[in-house]
Scaffold this motif. Structure first.
Motif, PDB file in Angstrom:
ATOM      1  N   PRO A   1     -23.785 -19.101  76.856  1.00 25.81           N
ATOM      2  CA  PRO A   1     -24.026 -20.551  76.715  1.00 25.81           C
ATOM      3  C   PRO A   1     -22.904 -21.366  77.354  1.00 25.81           C
ATOM      4  O   PRO A   1     -21.766 -20.934  77.401  1.00 25.81           O
ATOM      5  N   VAL A   2     -23.296 -22.518  77.850  1.00 28.23           N
ATOM      6  CA  VAL A   2     -22.345 -23.393  78.558  1.00 28.23           C
ATOM      7  C   VAL A   2     -22.096 -24.647  77.720  1.00 28.23           C
ATOM      8  O   VAL A   2     -23.033 -25.219  77.160  1.00 28.23           O
ATOM      9  N   LYS A   3     -20.846 -25.058  77.629  1.00 30.13           N
ATOM     10  CA  LYS A   3     -20.567 -26.350  77.002  1.00 30.13           C
ATOM     11  C   LYS A   3     -19.364 -26.960  77.712  1.00 30.13           C
ATOM     12  O   LYS A   3     -18.301 -26.360  77.782  1.00 30.13           O
ATOM     13  N   LEU A   4     -19.561 -28.145  78.276  1.00 31.63           N
ATOM     14  CA  LEU A   4     -18.468 -28.804  79.006  1.00 31.63           C
ATOM     15  C   LEU A   4     -17.669 -29.689  78.051  1.00 31.63           C
ATOM     16  O   LEU A   4     -18.243 -30.363  77.189  1.00 31.63           O
ATOM     17  N   THR A   5     -16.390 -29.665  78.227  1.00 35.00           N
ATOM     18  CA  THR A   5     -15.549 -30.560  77.427  1.00 35.00           C
ATOM     19  C   THR A   5     -15.847 -32.002  77.819  1.00 35.00           C
ATOM     20  O   THR A   5     -15.829 -32.340  79.003  1.00 35.00           O
ATOM     21  N   GLU A   6     -16.146 -32.822  76.809  1.00 37.75           N
ATOM     22  CA  GLU A   6     -16.451 -34.218  77.137  1.00 37.75           C
ATOM     23  C   GLU A   6     -15.247 -35.128  77.004  1.00 37.75           C
ATOM     24  O   GLU A   6     -15.113 -36.103  77.710  1.00 37.75           O
ATOM     25  N   ARG A   7     -14.375 -34.834  76.060  1.00 38.39           N
ATOM     26  CA  ARG A   7     -13.190 -35.680  75.901  1.00 38.39           C
ATOM     27  C   ARG A   7     -11.947 -34.804  75.929  1.00 38.39           C
ATOM     28  O   ARG A   7     -11.683 -34.059  75.002  1.00 38.39           O
ATOM     29  N   PHE A   8     -11.233 -34.924  77.008  1.00 36.72           N
ATOM     30  CA  PHE A   8      -9.998 -34.143  77.110  1.00 36.72           C
ATOM     31  C   PHE A   8      -8.874 -34.783  76.301  1.00 36.72           C
ATOM     32  O   PHE A   8      -7.991 -34.098  75.811  1.00 36.72           O
ATOM     33  N   PHE A   9      -8.919 -36.107  76.220  1.00 35.27           N
ATOM     34  CA  PHE A   9      -7.887 -36.845  75.457  1.00 35.27           C
ATOM     35  C   PHE A   9      -8.548 -37.672  74.363  1.00 35.27           C
ATOM     36  O   PHE A   9      -8.656 -38.892  74.473  1.00 35.27           O
ATOM     37  N   PRO A  10      -8.980 -37.014  73.319  1.00 28.72           N
ATOM     38  CA  PRO A  10      -9.718 -37.789  72.302  1.00 28.72           C
ATOM     39  C   PRO A  10      -8.855 -38.816  71.572  1.00 28.72           C
ATOM     40  O   PRO A  10      -9.376 -39.728  70.956  1.00 28.72           O
ATOM     41  N   HIS A  11      -7.537 -38.669  71.643  1.00 25.43           N
ATOM     42  CA  HIS A  11      -6.684 -39.595  70.889  1.00 25.43           C
ATOM     43  C   HIS A  11      -6.211 -40.779  71.717  1.00 25.43           C
ATOM     44  O   HIS A  11      -5.316 -41.509  71.312  1.00 25.43           O
ATOM     45  N   SER A  12      -6.747 -40.890  72.909  1.00 26.67           N
ATOM     46  CA  SER A  12      -6.339 -42.052  73.686  1.00 26.67           C
ATOM     47  C   SER A  12      -7.584 -42.764  74.211  1.00 26.67           C
ATOM     48  O   SER A  12      -8.650 -42.174  74.310  1.00 26.67           O
ATOM     49  N   ASN A  13      -7.405 -44.046  74.489  1.00 31.84           N
ATOM     50  CA  ASN A  13      -8.533 -44.840  74.968  1.00 31.84           C
ATOM     51  C   ASN A  13      -8.375 -45.071  76.456  1.00 31.84           C
ATOM     52  O   ASN A  13      -7.787 -46.061  76.857  1.00 31.84           O
ATOM     53  N   PHE A  14      -8.905 -44.117  77.238  1.00 27.01           N
ATOM     54  CA  PHE A  14      -8.847 -44.337  78.677  1.00 27.01           C
ATOM     55  C   PHE A  14     -10.192 -44.880  79.112  1.00 27.01           C
ATOM     56  O   PHE A  14     -11.230 -44.369  78.720  1.00 27.01           O
ATOM     57  N   THR A  15     -10.169 -45.942  79.904  1.00 23.23           N
ATOM     58  CA  THR A  15     -11.455 -46.371  80.452  1.00 23.23           C
ATOM     59  C   THR A  15     -11.392 -46.341  81.967  1.00 23.23           C
ATOM     60  O   THR A  15     -10.477 -46.894  82.572  1.00 23.23           O
ATOM     61  N   HIS A  16     -12.370 -45.653  82.528  1.00 21.95           N
ATOM     62  CA  HIS A  16     -12.420 -45.568  83.982  1.00 21.95           C
ATOM     63  C   HIS A  16     -12.618 -46.946  84.600  1.00 21.95           C
ATOM     64  O   HIS A  16     -12.058 -47.254  85.625  1.00 21.95           O
ATOM     65  N   ALA A  17     -13.425 -47.774  83.934  1.00 24.46           N
ATOM     66  CA  ALA A  17     -13.751 -49.080  84.513  1.00 24.46           C
ATOM     67  C   ALA A  17     -12.477 -49.894  84.766  1.00 24.46           C
ATOM     68  O   ALA A  17     -12.342 -50.558  85.792  1.00 24.46           O
TER      69      ALA A  17
END
Lengths: 292, 550
Positions: free
Chosen positions: B466-482
């Motif tokens: 089974p495959v599962k991709l990590t969705e949040r590498f830094f869950p404790h920080s608020n990074f926004t790409h925008a």
């Protein structure tokens, strides 16, 4: 020896005011309140308390100067401190506010305070400048000497007029009673001569504006020209000379009244606005803590 | 009408003098103003006090003064005057006398004895100017301020019905006059009524007022940050300030404690992003096979520097090959693809949408299995379903159920299939399906991207991990790409995807990469391209991800 209130005791209160202002500015500069500077930080409360106490103390001057028996400093010293610390107040209050303004009771208090201070500074200006101008204007004499002279002129005019027909008596007595140099403060400040005089024209009397006795003098010149009897004409000429004399005396009197009014008029803003400021200060402090 | 006025005055010797004035006019005005025909010298007289007028041959005295004039001791506002009448205005006295020949109406005018003395007193030239009372003006202003700025707005605190009326009215002062600063736009609705937050007078805004609308989690319960003592919401969330700022962003808020944490706290110290911040840690999903042979995903929190090839998603993916500058082979031919073709931002632009086979891969990676019939594909994600489809496909071809496979039918025209025919066809279909499946799973399709293992199970020998991709590498920080989408920042400015050949590579930038632009909270430590950055810029006090991540 006379000493200006500003120079009182080597300007000790100027230095006190500068130290208080300097400490407030330094405190504001150093303070890092973790939020926009406002009256609710530790420094904000400190400066606010200082400002409020200073306002109460400044207002207390009005009480102190009437307590002739008081030995708590001299009134001159109090006034010197009143002026310097009063001028330091807006800086303390601005720092207290963190330069935040709005259409609210807090800014109302600030505006009232500013008006009180501006009127007070104007008062300092006139007190330093106008007494000199007053004595220059009176030419060394005082006002009652000027008035004595005027009354003397009036008496002599009446006596001369009694030798002439009734319209001349009317001219003199109405000219005296209808003189109007300073009914109100406003009139004095503007230096306007609103005097009037009763003149006989044809068979009737007319009330005519008489600034600087002009109308009366013109009328007399007219009468003198028409007069056929040399003796009467000479008497009219004598009356004219007296009225010219009066005109010369009225000028410095009007200026005297104007300068005197300037010396007083700022208090009419300073005192009532102080009362309004004390009320606004109370409102400011209460309202801030009602909605803490 | 001809009026005769006889002026009577006292001379110095104590006797009286008199002179007459004849006035031919319909009206004789009198008052304190100097333009009146009769000049009244008394403060009690108004500027334009009264007048004598001819009313059909009869003389009346009329006045607009409310107090009237005293005619024979009685106050009147309109009175006919006859011989013998005495009119008094303050110290001025008029007496009506018989009209001598040549006049129609006559009266004497004199000042009472004491008034005469006053008028000739030295004060005449410089009498005190008329002035308003400073004291009454002071009381008036103070009372006006108290009434308008304290009492009326104060009623809003006491009486909600009055508050509603006052706040709705443009004229009545209300408690918005007390605002120490603007209400933040986020609170526009709640801010319409001060009592929504300021629940009780002379009490600070309680947390309950905030919790009425806001849900809050971690750090508020008190166990993590018990050290903060009795902090209220409003200790950090400040209203009525300019600039409006509902969140304190000050470094000291976190760093005062976190730059030197007690030993028993299992966190590294952090005091400043540029000067005192540990290296980044990433949260990686790691597959673990449990006792019953199933894969479980476990979150690992690892130092980024030690985890450069540690991403275990069970997916084989070569970023470098896909980003080949010469292009890759797509169904429509060779073409160059860019990052955005697969990595699309979520609405709001904070993070990227998860990668999905059907949306992001299937365009090129077709799941067809029969070169003669390229539109036929196997389903994705379920190996058993793949087998099922293959068996059904080949059975249908052999048994003639599939209209597309007509020419390969086993059945002869005009003859029904026997039971033996069916069994034979089914066995043959299964053999064909197994051959194709082996091709798909082990050589041509699945194995391109997936880890495939083979067992002895004759029914279904292949297992796809089974495959599962990590969705949040830094869950404790608020990074926004925008927020980082500027001309200066391309994807490869931070992510080294174009040289990554293995999906095990963690393509997350290290702290140094951020420090190109983000500096210390203290501006003087920063170079020209670094913006002062405090903890709150990336971290929140109330963790959204509480419970999901370690």
């Amino acid at each position: 020896m006379h000493q200006s209130i500003l120079a009182f005791r080597k300007r000790r209160y100027l230095w006190l005011a500068l130290v208080v202002t300097g400490l407030s500015i330094a405190g504001f500069w150093i303070d890092d309140p973790q939020e926009p500077a406002n009256g609710g930080t530790v420094l904000g409360y400190t400066l606010g308390t200082m400002g409020a106490l200073l306002i109460l103390w400044l207002a207390w001057y009005g009480v102190r100067k009437r307590r002739y028996a008081s030995t708590a400093g001299t009134v001159q010293g109090w006034l010197s401190a009143h002026v310097y610390l009063g001028a330091a107040l807006p800086i303390i209050v601005l720092l207290h506010s963190g330069f935040q303004f709005g259409y609210n009771v807090h800014t109302l208090a600030f505006v009232l305070m500013s008006l009180v201070i501006v009127s007070g500074l104007f008062g300092v200006y006139v007190y330093l400048k106008y007494p000199q101008r007053l004595s220059e204007n009176r030419g060394g004499a005082n006002r009652s000497a000027l008035i004595d002279e005027l009354e003397d002129v009036d008496e002599r005019s009446k006596r001369i007029a009694s030798k002439l027909p009734p319209e001349f008596q009317e001219l003199v007595s109405s000219g005296i009673s209808r003189l109007q140099l300073g009914e109100s403060m406003w009139q004095r400040l503007r230096g306007r001569d609103l005097s009037q005089v009763l003149l006989k024209r044809g068979n009737d009397y007319a009330v005519v504006a008489n600034p600087g006795q002009e109308a009366a003098l013109d009328w007399l010149a007219d009468q003198q020209a028409k007069c056929r009897e040399p003796e009467t004409a000479a008497v009219i000429g004598e009356l004219s000379a007296l009225l010219r004399n009066k005109r010369r005396l009225l000028k410095p009197l009007a200026e005297d009244l104007r300068l005197q009014a300037l010396l007083e008029v700022w208090l009419y803003a300073h005192i009532p606005l102080t009362a309004a400021l004390l009320a606004a200060l109370l409102v400011h402090i209460l309202s801030v803590f009602v909605y803490w | 009408m001809k009026f005769l006025i006889r002026f009577i005055s006292r001379n110095a010797a104590g006797g009286t003098e008199q002179h007459d004035r004849l006035v031919d006019a319909p009206i004789i005005t009198m008052g304190r103003a100097t333009d009146r025909m009769l000049h009244l010298r008394d403060r009690r007289a108004r500027l334009e006090h009264a007048q004598l007028e001819d009313q059909n041959g009869k003389v009346h005295i009329t006045t607009a003064a409310l107090a009237g004039v005293e005619v024979n001791g009685r106050s009147q506002r309109d009175a006919r005057l006859v011989v013998g009448d005495v009119v008094e205005v303050g110290s001025n006295i008029l007496r009506v006398i018989e009209a001598p020949p040549g006049s129609d109406f006559a009266f004497t005018f004199e000042l009472s004895a004491d008034a005469e003395r006053d008028a000739s007193a030295p004060g005449h030239y410089a009498a005190e100017a008329k002035r308003f009372s400073m004291r009454s003006l002071s009381w008036f202003l103070a009372a006006a301020v108290l009434l308008l700025a304290l009492v009326v707005p104060g009623l809003d605190v006491v009486n909600p019905q009055f508050a509603a009326v006052a706040r709705g009215s443009k004229l009545l002062p209300d408690d918005t006059w007390w605002l120490a600063g603007p209400v933040h736009t986020a609170h526009t609705a709640a801010g319409a009524d001060c009592q929504n937050c300021h629940v009780a007078a002379f009490e600070r805004v309680p947390d309950e007022a905030c919790v009425d609308c806001h849900e809050v989690n971690r750090h508020v319960a008190g166990d993590t940050h018990a050290v903060l003592g009795e902090r209220r919401c409003a200790s950090c969330h400040l209203e009525h300030n300019e600039p409006p700022e509902l969140v304190k962003r000050h470094q000291g808020l976190c760093a005062d404690c976190h730059r030197n944490l007690p030993d028993d706290v299992a966190l590294e110290n952090a005091g400043d992003f540029l000067l005192d911040h540990p290296g980044f840690k990433v949260s990686l999903l790691q597959p673990q096979v449990n006792a019953s042979g199933e894969t479980e995903w476990v979150l690992q929190h690892r130092l980024l520097a030690d985890a450069q090839a540690a991403d275990r998603s069970n997916l084989k993916f070569n970023h470098a090959a896909h980003l080949d500058e010469a292009g890759i082979l797509a169904p429509e031919g060779r073409r160059v693809i860019d990052c955005a073709e697969c990595h699309q931002p979520e609405p709001g632009g904070a993070r990227m949408r998860p990668i999905r086979m059907d949306q992001n891969c299937a365009g090129c990676h077709s799941l067809n299995f029969d070169p003669d019939d390229p539109r036929r594909t196997v389903p994705h994600g379920d190996p058993d379903a793949v087998m099922q489809v293959l068996i059904e496909y080949y059975s249908a071809r052999l048994l003639g159920d599939d209209p597309d496979a007509g020419e390969q039918r086993v059945r002869r025209p005009g003859r029904a299939l026997t039971r033996a025919d069916r069994d034979r066809a089914a066995a043959e279909a299964r053999v064909q399906a197994m051959q194709v499946a082996e091709d798909l799973f082990e050589r041509r399709v699945c194995v391109n991207c997936h880890e495939v293992t083979r067992s002895d199970d004759p029914e279904m020998p292949w297992t796809v991990l089974p495959v599962k991709l990590t969705e949040r590498f830094f869950p404790h920080s608020n990074f926004t790409h925008a927020a980082h989408d500027t001309a200066a920042s391309a994807c490869d400015g931070c992510h080294d995807a174009s040289v990554s050949e293995s999906s095990a590579d963690v393509l997350i930038p290290a702290i140094e990469s951020c420090r190109d632009c983000h500096g210390s909270a203290v501006a003087r430590h920063n170079n020209a391209s670094q913006t002062p950055s405090t903890c709150i810029m990336c971290h929140s006090f109330h963790f959204e991800a509480k419970g999901t991540y370690p």
